[in-house]
Design a protein around this motif. Structure first.
Motif, mmCIF file in Angstrom:
data_model
loop_
_atom_site.group_PDB
_atom_site.id
_atom_site.type_symbol
_atom_site.label_atom_id
_atom_site.label_comp_id
_atom_site.label_asym_id
_atom_site.label_seq_id
_atom_site.Cartn_x
_atom_site.Cartn_y
_atom_site.Cartn_z
ATOM 1 N N ARG E 107 0.804 -1.225 0.000
ATOM 2 C CA ARG E 107 0.000 0.000 0.000
ATOM 3 C C ARG E 107 0.838 1.277 0.000
ATOM 4 O O ARG E 107 0.283 2.357 -0.134
ATOM 5 C CB ARG E 107 -0.970 -0.019 1.170
ATOM 6 N N LYS E 108 2.130 1.137 0.193
ATOM 7 C CA LYS E 108 2.968 2.328 0.089
ATOM 8 C C LYS E 108 2.880 2.826 -1.347
ATOM 9 O O LYS E 108 2.971 2.051 -2.285
ATOM 10 C CB LYS E 108 4.418 1.985 0.422
ATOM 11 N N GLY E 109 2.756 4.085 -1.508
ATOM 12 C CA GLY E 109 2.680 4.631 -2.858
ATOM 13 C C GLY E 109 1.288 4.553 -3.450
ATOM 14 O O GLY E 109 1.107 4.831 -4.639
ATOM 15 N N SER E 110 0.288 4.175 -2.640
ATOM 16 C CA SER E 110 -1.078 4.177 -3.149
ATOM 17 C C SER E 110 -1.569 5.617 -3.331
ATOM 18 O O SER E 110 -1.042 6.551 -2.714
ATOM 19 C CB SER E 110 -2.004 3.445 -2.191
ATOM 20 N N ALA E 111 -2.575 5.764 -4.184
ATOM 21 C CA ALA E 111 -3.159 7.088 -4.421
ATOM 22 C C ALA E 111 -3.591 7.740 -3.110
ATOM 23 O O ALA E 111 -3.412 8.950 -2.915
ATOM 24 C CB ALA E 111 -4.358 6.949 -5.362
ATOM 25 N N PHE E 112 -4.128 6.966 -2.205
ATOM 26 C CA PHE E 112 -4.608 7.512 -0.941
ATOM 27 C C PHE E 112 -3.452 7.935 -0.045
ATOM 28 O O PHE E 112 -3.460 9.017 0.545
ATOM 29 C CB PHE E 112 -5.507 6.505 -0.226
ATOM 30 N N ALA E 113 -2.440 7.066 0.046
ATOM 31 C CA ALA E 113 -1.295 7.382 0.906
ATOM 32 C C ALA E 113 -0.602 8.658 0.440
ATOM 33 O O ALA E 113 -0.047 9.407 1.246
ATOM 34 C CB ALA E 113 -0.311 6.211 0.930
ATOM 35 N N LEU E 114 -0.630 8.887 -0.858
ATOM 36 C CA LEU E 114 0.050 10.059 -1.414
ATOM 37 C C LEU E 114 -0.878 11.246 -1.625
ATOM 38 O O LEU E 114 -0.482 12.254 -2.212
ATOM 39 C CB LEU E 114 0.714 9.685 -2.739
ATOM 40 N N ALA E 115 -2.129 11.138 -1.158
ATOM 41 C CA ALA E 115 -3.091 12.222 -1.384
ATOM 42 C C ALA E 115 -2.657 13.500 -0.658
ATOM 43 O O ALA E 115 -1.941 13.456 0.353
ATOM 44 C CB ALA E 115 -4.480 11.797 -0.917
ATOM 45 N N ASN E 116 -3.115 14.646 -1.181
ATOM 46 C CA ASN E 116 -2.790 15.938 -0.583
ATOM 47 C C ASN E 116 -3.988 16.535 0.137
ATOM 48 O O ASN E 116 -5.135 16.139 -0.102
ATOM 49 C CB ASN E 116 -2.351 16.915 -1.672
ATOM 50 N N VAL E 117 -3.694 17.510 0.953
ATOM 51 C CA VAL E 117 -4.748 18.179 1.714
ATOM 52 C C VAL E 117 -5.830 18.734 0.802
ATOM 53 O O VAL E 117 -7.027 18.614 1.078
ATOM 54 C CB VAL E 117 -4.140 19.314 2.568
ATOM 55 N N ASP E 118 -5.417 19.282 -0.327
ATOM 56 C CA ASP E 118 -6.430 19.921 -1.174
ATOM 57 C C ASP E 118 -7.165 18.947 -2.081
ATOM 58 O O ASP E 118 -7.963 19.347 -2.918
ATOM 59 C CB ASP E 118 -5.831 21.084 -1.967
ATOM 60 N N ASP E 119 -6.888 17.654 -1.937
ATOM 61 C CA ASP E 119 -7.672 16.668 -2.691
ATOM 62 C C ASP E 119 -9.111 16.603 -2.180
ATOM 63 O O ASP E 119 -10.015 16.188 -2.912
ATOM 64 C CB ASP E 119 -7.039 15.274 -2.589
ATOM 65 N N PHE E 120 -9.323 16.941 -0.919
ATOM 66 C CA PHE E 120 -10.629 16.751 -0.295
ATOM 67 C C PHE E 120 -11.259 18.093 0.066
ATOM 68 O O PHE E 120 -10.685 18.860 0.831
ATOM 69 C CB PHE E 120 -10.504 15.881 0.956
ATOM 70 N N ASP E 121 -12.420 18.345 -0.477
ATOM 71 C CA ASP E 121 -13.138 19.594 -0.234
ATOM 72 C C ASP E 121 -14.176 19.351 0.855
ATOM 73 O O ASP E 121 -15.318 18.975 0.585
ATOM 74 C CB ASP E 121 -13.805 20.046 -1.546
ATOM 75 N N TRP E 122 -13.761 19.531 2.097
ATOM 76 C CA TRP E 122 -14.605 19.131 3.227
ATOM 77 C C TRP E 122 -15.902 19.931 3.301
ATOM 78 O O TRP E 122 -16.916 19.430 3.798
ATOM 79 C CB TRP E 122 -13.812 19.223 4.536
#
Lengths: 335, 335, 335, 335, 335, 335
Positions: E107-122
């Motif tokens: 799971r290292k290097g998965s899209a989620f593990a590498l996601a950024n703060v601005d990927d999610f618009d809370w």
């Protein structure tokens, strides 16, 4: 000292119906390869021991697949003789609650059963060997095999190779009388004897029920009386404790003393090869100079884990055996 | 007249790896049962013909499964002898483009190969029979089987039973010389002979390439010269037309005339048993008094459909064969 | 001379849905192991060539399974470095008529991609080697790998080891510009170059369409102009001739002359690994001193047979390749 | 006396997800055939009893597959009526620890449910019969079926045929009130009644909890009071003793006395058909003149073994039942 | 009030060998999707709760398959971010008697593990939400994720959304020290805390063995002392009672009082996701205003049933949970 | 304009034997869900079109699985009515060379076939809809369904919703006479008609062979004469060109002109649902304002790709269809 183990016996194709089906329901067979001494060899290879297997298999690609099944786990195959026409086969219907395991053999006429004395060049086979292992199944297969096994023992003894034998009495292959005659001769060369109650009764008529000693130690003592060359007698036994649970325990008898392992209560995935895995535990313990108590715990745990692995081969590492034998941790998910 | 067909031969367990795998990749084997004459019997039963199979199988439950495989499709099993130890096995690696079909036999020492003359009570077997069918594989299996087959032919002839034989030369089972000797005797009793070019060359040295006649009719004529008792010679042949397509055509030669079927271009699901299905077509045609042209079309279509059914057995109905042989409709989805 | 081949590259877990399903339908994945140079190694081992694989794999039991997959077919694994955390994975959706093959990589962060220069001790690896083989995929994986591959070439050259390289341009892994820069350096050490049109265009910008020579010979000539050290350039190409059929042909260009193989029309079971099987054919031909025409026929037939074997590895014997390459016999059932 | 058993009921296609999956996870269904009385028939055929099944099935090839499933085990199918459009289907989600068995029926509109009185020619069916068996499920299926079952009983009685009925109350198929009305009439013709507590409460309102007698013997006595024609009442009951273990025991009540079997503690592979297997044990015991104690042990062991066989049918031999019922041996591997 | 639940975490591809095989035996992997918070979401959707999942997945079709796996059960996927290259994978070797569960992460290097703060618009995600749920796994995945999770909590708190957190300490992902630091901050925003002994020790060093109170209530009390914002602490624990049986029990601690559920003795089909199913039970209970005793029984039964469902997701209905939690009926076949 | 598509019809469980087996060989059935209009809906959802399905399914978990099968691919299920007892089933035996596809229906008595007019609230269903699609199968199922379909058309027309209908004549469901009567009424409301030769002959007696125009354009013209409300008539046809190859081509007739697509030569993985995929292509083209030539190429390519996807549903993206329809690239492995 760097050890090199030689094990000797048949290697068969094992065919079992999927999902606990009966033969009369089977439309597909799971195919693996196995055989008493081969199972021990694979187990040792998985322990990173240098081990080679000696057998005879046809040149065709099913024979080759049997070879590959050993090679895959790191067993040396350089002494496997290729020739003959048929591979031995056994069909396995798995035990399911009250319905017992059912085995149908199709091994008469196999390349191994029909092998000749001159198929095996023991001088070459034993050139760098330090240990020779076989079971009572091999000499039971044919008169030729009885003769070949005896010859191998003599050759091994000449070279000072340690010899271990799992008595493994199979009443379907020979009578107790014949087994007694053949094994009495062979056992004279054996250093480490693996034996359980059925073997002792079947081959040597040793009835532990007449003694008030613990059965396995009684048998070990009697065997050592018969064969003072036995440096160690080792046993593993499995007892049905409920319809879903079996108990496993082991003993090593050496230098006049019996050492008993802890008991494991198991739910069994595969009933085959647990004794062979035990032999591998004994050999591994010996070549690593484990003391008897450590040896019996290690070998018992190795045998226990075999019950959780489908197929004939015990696919576990030394670490896994050690953890089961000596660590006290639970076995929940680690993540 | 109500017909009762007797077919005679071995019944084997066929084991083939899933999904066109090679033996060296196989971890599972698809298991079906089959054998030349058994295949013909099942095909006839699926045509609602009264047919019984004669063979010998071990009493164990894999032997029983072989029996069940026939019974399931309505083949009579009342004359199957039970005994012996091993069932014949053949391993099948399926043809895949340039990679040819690969068969490994494990049938030496089977109950059938080791059967004795007195295992089969032909008087009882033929009591209500009108037709006897076998192939050249059966006498090829062992000297005993050659003797038993000849005896069966004599017994059948005494009772006025029609005898059909698919020559089916197998060079792996016997030499051409031996085949010639045995089959020359047996063929004297045969009424309907199914033969193709390989059989004719292999057993009787009939080389059609020296003639300027159409090969199959030449062979038929020559066979009838050798065995004037042959009322009919029938052939089916398959030609590779591209890496994905084979062409199938058939001929019946009777009363001095050759009748040819239409050709089918096929993509093949299973290469085994097409000749056996053809024999069933010939027998069905005969007992239903089809004229030769109808018979050759029906038999050819039956054989064609076998190529679409996995396993040895041809699981198609008379309706399906008729539709392929004589209907002109396409074969898109009907719903 | 007794040859010992070293091949070097990644070994990945290949996961493909059953029965031509799409990823969005998959509830089960068929698991095999593969990778360009590993495929060549297994193919050579199946030709009974002494070959070892060099790669890096995690210590966990999936890494071990990858090792076992090589060992099973007789590839030497003594130089495989163990360490790192992840195994490279590729997901494969199989081509089905108009629907193309779809590959999803999950190999970034694999133990091999992250390996360091000092993970591989080339002096030890090459101690008894006579041949070194790799493909253009390996230096494309990472800058480290480019550096390591170059180092390996230098070390091999110092020892007088023959070096073969399959250019194998992968546009998903690097740009043409970068490939050109790296491969231009590496190719100076290469003796045998396997290249096809895509590689030539992608890496060296060699556009055969501007020439009126046969494309592959044109490319070979141009490559040799660029790298006079190339003793041979070999190519294999596959052309779609219908929705069910591909044509396969090969060429060897050596000493100023092009040798072309016969064409095979194939129905393809597995599209992966055919080029790697071709490389094995070239190496086998070279170490057995085949003349160029024999070599190109052998290599082409080896590659053709790979298309009939599922998985990455080519599981065929020298006999099978020889029979396809040189025997004229049909490929009907032999029994 | 040579017995011929007739059993009568529906035969359904049973579809269950693989590996204990839920319906919402299923992408594949294991397909077998089954139905209460058919299960009893197959069990009897596996005991080598002459038994025929009476039902109605569509002419299509799934209907034929249902017929074949019986024929394969030797059940006579000569009285199966072919016609109608749909086969009854039941979907089975297997019990898994706390998650109970879940059955979804798709049997409304089946050929059998819609069968008419004149579909079955009882004179022909009973021509050589000595025993008639059915269960309470059959008259519950439809008013037609209630009428047909009653008619069959009358016809059987006229011919002096022994009649056995497994009450088998199914609350999903009819109300207790309706069951009471129909079964009260039918039971007047029954000689051997198989009944358990649920049946007794559901159909006849017999609440054993008000009595201080052992429940099953109380029910048997009460049933015999209601139907003095009952020569025997037999019961089998299964009790959950832990999440992995069930206890099985049986009783036969005859001539004023209750006979109890030993108890078996079972781990269950398949929960369906155990009562049907018990009925087969009772019938087998009766036609072989077993004394009540032997009969109850035999029938209980037959039912126990059914729990180890997947599918509806009990695929065990008389030998296997005898061994479990009467031998004291363990059930370890025999080889 | 109409609830809308948001759960947040990774969604991985889970690959496990068939039939309890070891990785070294696996030729096929069963593929499902799962991840702690996704499992909770599916469970809630199966309870007909309005729930959406927030994660990041690659755009390729394996990423899409993960999305589909949620959508199929009715989980909202409108807030799933698509991008990145790799999907997280975990390989699962199932526990078999003494052989423990073995998990290998990729799971290292998965899209989620590498996601950024601005990927999610809370703001958008929480627009209509009433509940936010996550577990301690999510902030453990990366520093980014710790930051994102904290941000999400703050955003949720601003909107008055109820926040539940399953502490779920994973020692393979972070140290206790780091977990303590991160979770101490996050927990300040949490209303409902799900925690067991391992979590309490691992993250907060709460060693219940020093107390003479019941362990779980002790931990709950201590946690509430640390985080007075916790309105409820809920626990579920599984104890191995024999090699085939585990005991499951739960507790809810709220308003100074501990409520304990009944115990279930289970035979386990799948060990994964039972805690996640418990969380779903807690959330369902809360939004349906169950009193604490009803809530703990419901949640415990939900978790118990998860053990009977293969895969990560709990595929059971409210009815099924209610029946297990509160009905006293047996679980024999209903038909 | 943002489109919302409503499709209406039955959704069935499709059961097909593995590996091209016949029903008489099947021990396992592959289970997927499908039905003409549902297939179109899934295809549209995979094109990212907003689409909802209207049908009736039982409340049990197999009904739920059918719902889930749509939801998984993003089809709206909010208008699916739950109730009734049985799900429609169809058994599928796959075409294999000369052996045609064989379908056995088990759909009489399904929840949908027995649905009532008031089960569907068209005002609610059509509230935000812009397009209504159904096929001629739906009114063929029962008189109720004919009435309901007509009502739906009227309701749609009132709201100005575009109506498309795939005539899809099924001779097994109704006579041509009845179809003519019902469809003549319904077609008055249809805007886009999908029809092929069989439909035109079967329902409207339009025999194109009497015309010297191209068949499909002739039919289109005649249909438009009969129903001037048809704005477009679209056809797709598949022609068997060899035993392994089919040719696919399409036509759109609109505003007095016929537009023909390119031809594809296909090897077919799944024969079902290609027409439904074509309908989805037509709808997608229309709502995206493709010109007729682009529309016919897109729709034809969509249908072509369906032949490569197993199951009823077309699991391809707009990108994939575009690439096949308009890109000239080969379809070798991309990596």
């Amino acid at each position: 000292m760097k050890h090199k183990i030689i094990t000797f016996g048949e290697l068969m194709l094992r065919l079992s119906p999927d999902n606990n089906e009966r033969f009369t329901q089977a439309h597909s067979y799971e195919a693996v390869y196995g055989g008493g001494e081969a199972n021990t060899a694979v187990s040792l290879a998985n322990f990173n021991v240098n081990v080679s297997y000696v057998t005879k298999l046809p040149e065709h690609t099913i024979g080759q697949s049997a070879v590959n099944s050993l090679r895959q786990y790191g067993v040396g195959v350089e002494h496997i003789v290729r020739g003959g026409e048929q591979i031995g086969i056994y069909f396995l219907e798995k035990k399911t609650s009250q319905r017992p395991t059912n085995v149908i053999y199709n091994r008469k006429g196999s390349a191994f059963a029909l092998a000749n004395v001159d198929d095996f060049d023991w001088d070459s086979i034993f050139a760098d060997a330090t240990w020779f292992h076989f079971s009572g199944i091999t000499p039971a297969i044919s008169d030729n095999m009885a003769q070949i096994t005896l010859l191998a023992c003599k050759k091994a003894k000449e070279r000072g190779i340690t010899i271990s034998c799992d008595l493994n009495y199979r009443s379907k292959l020979w009578s107790g009388e014949k087994a007694n005659k053949v094994m009495s001769e062979i056992c004279k060369y054996v250093d480490i004897c693996i034996a359980n109650e059925d073997d002792a009764v079947g081959i040597f008529g040793l009835d532990a029920s007449n003694s008030d000693k613990e059965k396995n130690s009684y048998i070990a003592e009697e065997l050592i009386k018969m064969f003072p060359n036995f440096k160690m007698v080792a046993s593993v036994w499995r007892t049905e404790t409920s319809i879903t649970t079996f108990k496993l325990q082991s003993m090593i008898y050496t230098e006049g003393k019996a050492y008993y392992s802890q008991e494991f209560f198991m739910n069994i995935l595969d009933y085959i090869g647990a004794g062979d895995a035990y032999c591998a535990g004994i050999i591994y313990s010996f070549i690593n100079d484990f003391d008897p108590q450590k040896a019996v715990e290690f070998s018992n745990a190795a045998s226990c884990l075999k019950h959780t692995v489908s197929g004939d081969y015990n696919l576990v590492s030394v670490d896994e055996v050690m953890k089961l034998a000596f660590a006290k941790a639970g076995n929940e998910v680690s993540r």
